[in-house]
Design a protein around this motif. Sequence first.
Motif, PDB file in Angstrom:
ATOM      1  N   GLN A 111       0.818  -1.242   0.145  1.00  0.00           N
ATOM      2  CA  GLN A 111       0.085   0.064  -0.099  1.00  0.00           C
ATOM      3  C   GLN A 111       0.880   1.373  -0.090  1.00  0.00           C
ATOM      4  O   GLN A 111       1.803   1.282   0.680  1.00  0.00           O
ATOM      5  N   ALA A 112       0.503   2.217  -0.789  1.00  0.00           N
ATOM      6  CA  ALA A 112       1.306   3.353  -0.660  1.00  0.00           C
ATOM      7  C   ALA A 112       1.191   4.134   0.619  1.00  0.00           C
ATOM      8  O   ALA A 112       0.318   3.855   1.166  1.00  0.00           O
ATOM      9  N   GLU A 113       2.128   4.777   0.964  1.00  0.00           N
ATOM     10  CA  GLU A 113       2.304   5.520   2.317  1.00  0.00           C
ATOM     11  C   GLU A 113       2.209   6.856   2.165  1.00  0.00           C
ATOM     12  O   GLU A 113       3.475   7.484   2.098  1.00  0.00           O
ATOM     13  N   PRO A 114       1.081   7.590   2.238  1.00  0.00           N
ATOM     14  CA  PRO A 114       1.189   8.935   1.715  1.00  0.00           C
ATOM     15  C   PRO A 114       1.941   9.785   2.800  1.00  0.00           C
ATOM     16  O   PRO A 114       2.161   9.499   3.912  1.00  0.00           O
ATOM     17  N   TYR A 115       2.777  10.724   2.119  1.00  0.00           N
ATOM     18  CA  TYR A 115       3.282  11.782   2.874  1.00  0.00           C
ATOM     19  C   TYR A 115       2.358  12.713   3.939  1.00  0.00           C
ATOM     20  O   TYR A 115       1.347  12.822   3.572  1.00  0.00           O
ATOM     21  N   ARG A 116       2.849  12.895   5.294  1.00  0.00           N
ATOM     22  CA  ARG A 116       2.091  13.678   6.185  1.00  0.00           C
ATOM     23  C   ARG A 116       2.325  15.317   5.531  1.00  0.00           C
ATOM     24  O   ARG A 116       3.449  15.348   4.777  1.00  0.00           O
ATOM     25  N   ALA A 117       1.350  15.910   5.709  1.00  0.00           N
ATOM     26  CA  ALA A 117       1.028  17.367   4.974  1.00  0.00           C
ATOM     27  C   ALA A 117       2.546  18.058   5.145  1.00  0.00           C
ATOM     28  O   ALA A 117       2.869  18.543   4.167  1.00  0.00           O
ATOM     29  N   ALA A 118       2.831  18.090   6.466  1.00  0.00           N
ATOM     30  CA  ALA A 118       4.275  18.888   6.689  1.00  0.00           C
ATOM     31  C   ALA A 118       5.282  18.479   5.843  1.00  0.00           C
ATOM     32  O   ALA A 118       6.122  19.076   5.202  1.00  0.00           O
ATOM     33  N   ASP A 119       5.301  16.926   5.769  1.00  0.00           N
ATOM     34  CA  ASP A 119       6.575  16.322   5.067  1.00  0.00           C
ATOM     35  C   ASP A 119       6.336  16.346   3.635  1.00  0.00           C
ATOM     36  O   ASP A 119       7.421  16.587   2.891  1.00  0.00           O
ATOM     37  N   ALA A 120       5.400  16.292   3.144  1.00  0.00           N
ATOM     38  CA  ALA A 120       4.774  16.663   1.703  1.00  0.00           C
ATOM     39  C   ALA A 120       5.379  17.920   1.176  1.00  0.00           C
ATOM     40  O   ALA A 120       6.238  18.122   0.197  1.00  0.00           O
ATOM     41  N   LYS A 121       5.157  18.901   2.108  1.00  0.00           N
ATOM     42  CA  LYS A 121       5.643  20.248   1.881  1.00  0.00           C
ATOM     43  C   LYS A 121       7.182  20.343   1.702  1.00  0.00           C
ATOM     44  O   LYS A 121       7.578  21.159   0.785  1.00  0.00           O
ATOM     45  N   THR A 122       7.703  19.934   2.774  1.00  0.00           N
ATOM     46  CA  THR A 122       9.167  19.978   2.741  1.00  0.00           C
ATOM     47  C   THR A 122       9.841  19.316   1.575  1.00  0.00           C
ATOM     48  O   THR A 122      10.833  19.670   0.907  1.00  0.00           O
ATOM     49  N   LYS A 123       9.295  18.363   1.449  1.00  0.00           N
ATOM     50  CA  LYS A 123       9.818  17.300   0.287  1.00  0.00           C
ATOM     51  C   LYS A 123       9.519  18.094  -0.925  1.00  0.00           C
ATOM     52  O   LYS A 123      10.488  17.955  -2.020  1.00  0.00           O
ATOM     53  N   VAL A 124       8.458  18.637  -1.295  1.00  0.00           N
ATOM     54  CA  VAL A 124       8.168  19.405  -2.526  1.00  0.00           C
ATOM     55  C   VAL A 124       8.972  20.537  -2.764  1.00  0.00           C
ATOM     56  O   VAL A 124       9.609  20.771  -3.926  1.00  0.00           O
ATOM     57  N   GLN A 125       9.453  21.161  -1.659  1.00  0.00           N
ATOM     58  CA  GLN A 125      10.197  22.353  -1.790  1.00  0.00           C
ATOM     59  C   GLN A 125      11.721  21.733  -2.122  1.00  0.00           C
ATOM     60  O   GLN A 125      12.349  22.557  -2.797  1.00  0.00           O
ATOM     61  N   GLU A 126      12.203  20.766  -1.461  1.00  0.00           N
ATOM     62  CA  GLU A 126      13.312  20.246  -1.631  1.00  0.00           C
ATOM     63  C   GLU A 126      13.587  19.774  -3.116  1.00  0.00           C
ATOM     64  O   GLU A 126      14.745  20.131  -3.825  1.00  0.00           O
ATOM     65  N   LEU A 127      12.394  19.089  -3.808  1.00  0.00           N
ATOM     66  CA  LEU A 127      12.934  18.612  -4.959  1.00  0.00           C
ATOM     67  C   LEU A 127      12.464  19.745  -5.924  1.00  0.00           C
ATOM     68  O   LEU A 127      13.041  19.819  -6.931  1.00  0.00           O
ATOM     69  N   ALA A 128      11.635  20.725  -5.548  1.00  0.00           N
ATOM     70  CA  ALA A 128      11.674  22.335  -6.561  1.00  0.00           C
ATOM     71  C   ALA A 128      13.111  22.767  -6.517  1.00  0.00           C
ATOM     72  O   ALA A 128      13.546  23.064  -7.545  1.00  0.00           O
ATOM     73  N   ASP A 129      13.675  22.880  -5.610  1.00  0.00           N
ATOM     74  CA  ASP A 129      15.060  23.727  -5.555  1.00  0.00           C
ATOM     75  C   ASP A 129      16.115  22.646  -6.183  1.00  0.00           C
ATOM     76  O   ASP A 129      16.806  23.255  -6.973  1.00  0.00           O
ATOM     77  N   LEU A 130      15.920  21.408  -6.328  1.00  0.00           N
ATOM     78  CA  LEU A 130      16.674  20.408  -6.865  1.00  0.00           C
ATOM     79  C   LEU A 130      16.412  20.424  -8.473  1.00  0.00           C
ATOM     80  O   LEU A 130      17.469  20.629  -9.340  1.00  0.00           O
ATOM     81  N   LEU A 131      15.272  20.569  -8.810  1.00  0.00           N
ATOM     82  CA  LEU A 131      14.754  20.325 -10.230  1.00  0.00           C
ATOM     83  C   LEU A 131      14.501  21.422 -11.071  1.00  0.00           C
ATOM     84  O   LEU A 131      14.491  21.402 -12.303  1.00  0.00           O
ATOM     85  N   THR A 132      13.895  22.484 -10.331  1.00  0.00           N
ATOM     86  CA  THR A 132      13.652  23.662 -11.360  1.00  0.00           C
ATOM     87  C   THR A 132      14.825  24.277 -12.045  1.00  0.00           C
ATOM     88  O   THR A 132      15.861  24.360 -11.531  1.00  0.00           O
ATOM     89  N   PRO A 133      14.664  24.098 -13.523  1.00  0.00           N
ATOM     90  CA  PRO A 133      15.681  24.583 -14.324  1.00  0.00           C
ATOM     91  C   PRO A 133      16.339  26.153 -13.995  1.00  0.00           C
ATOM     92  O   PRO A 133      15.643  26.894 -13.502  1.00  0.00           O
TER      93      PRO A 133
END
Lengths: 135, 135
Positions: free
Chosen positions: B113-135
């Motif tokens: 089963q998928a293990e959804p991110y907790r809301a705060a973790d999702a926000k942190t992860k999205v920011q981390e990956l946006a910093d990494l991936l945004t050209p």
Amino acid sequence: MPFQLHSQLAADTHYITAVENCQVLLMNDARFPWLVLVPMENDIRELYELSKSAQEQTYRAMLYTAELLAEHTHADKMNVAALGNQVPQLHIHIIARYTKDAAWPGPVWGVGQAEPYRAADAKTKVQELADLLTP
Amino acid sequence: MPFQLHSQLAADTHYITAVENCQVLLMNDARFPWLVLVPMENDIRELYELSKSAQEQTYRAMLYTAELLAEHTHADKMNVAALGNQVPQLHIHIIARYTKDAAWPGPVWGVGQAEPYRAADAKTKVQELADLLTP
């Protein structure tokens, strides 16, 4: 050093032809129309590790074989995947899927047992696909 | 008609950024570092159905995100796949795999089963990956 196909890929497939920089192999599982493309370069595990020109050649081979196989098999969907968890040599799966096939709607890997082609059938299938895919 | 993300992809992911012609999404499953690229064009199911320039853009996005995610996560292997058996809108999975992850050495789809991110973790992860991936 000349290109060497990984022994597991050699054991699991029949050679069909070459397209661009890739060997085109037939997975020896008659349940699915299933090609495997292997860029002919040693010690590569990921698409992004290829040189830029080899990346482009490999992509052209992926698109070309996927479209021709889709038309030829009247597939409902194509699956295109570079996984390599079990065999480290870079290889790309090009699989024609049907809504009534043995694994639908899941992926094909690890589902049931492969059904090897009979020798005569393999020969016929390889010739048919060589006629279709050889540039 | 403006691009519309398929409702199932919207439900299963968080938006990170755009790369080339693709939306880059985070699969909402904390078990795997798992991106989904979606070329921003409606009614496309297969890579070869894209225009030639969109094919090239999509490939650049695939290579770029796969390499950066691999480095960032110290993955043992990257899995790159366009399947689309369940959601017809063309989307490409870019998944960082570890030899000790929950699905290794099989593919990730349909495992447990998928293990959804907790809301705060999702926000942190999205920011981390946006910093990494945004050209």
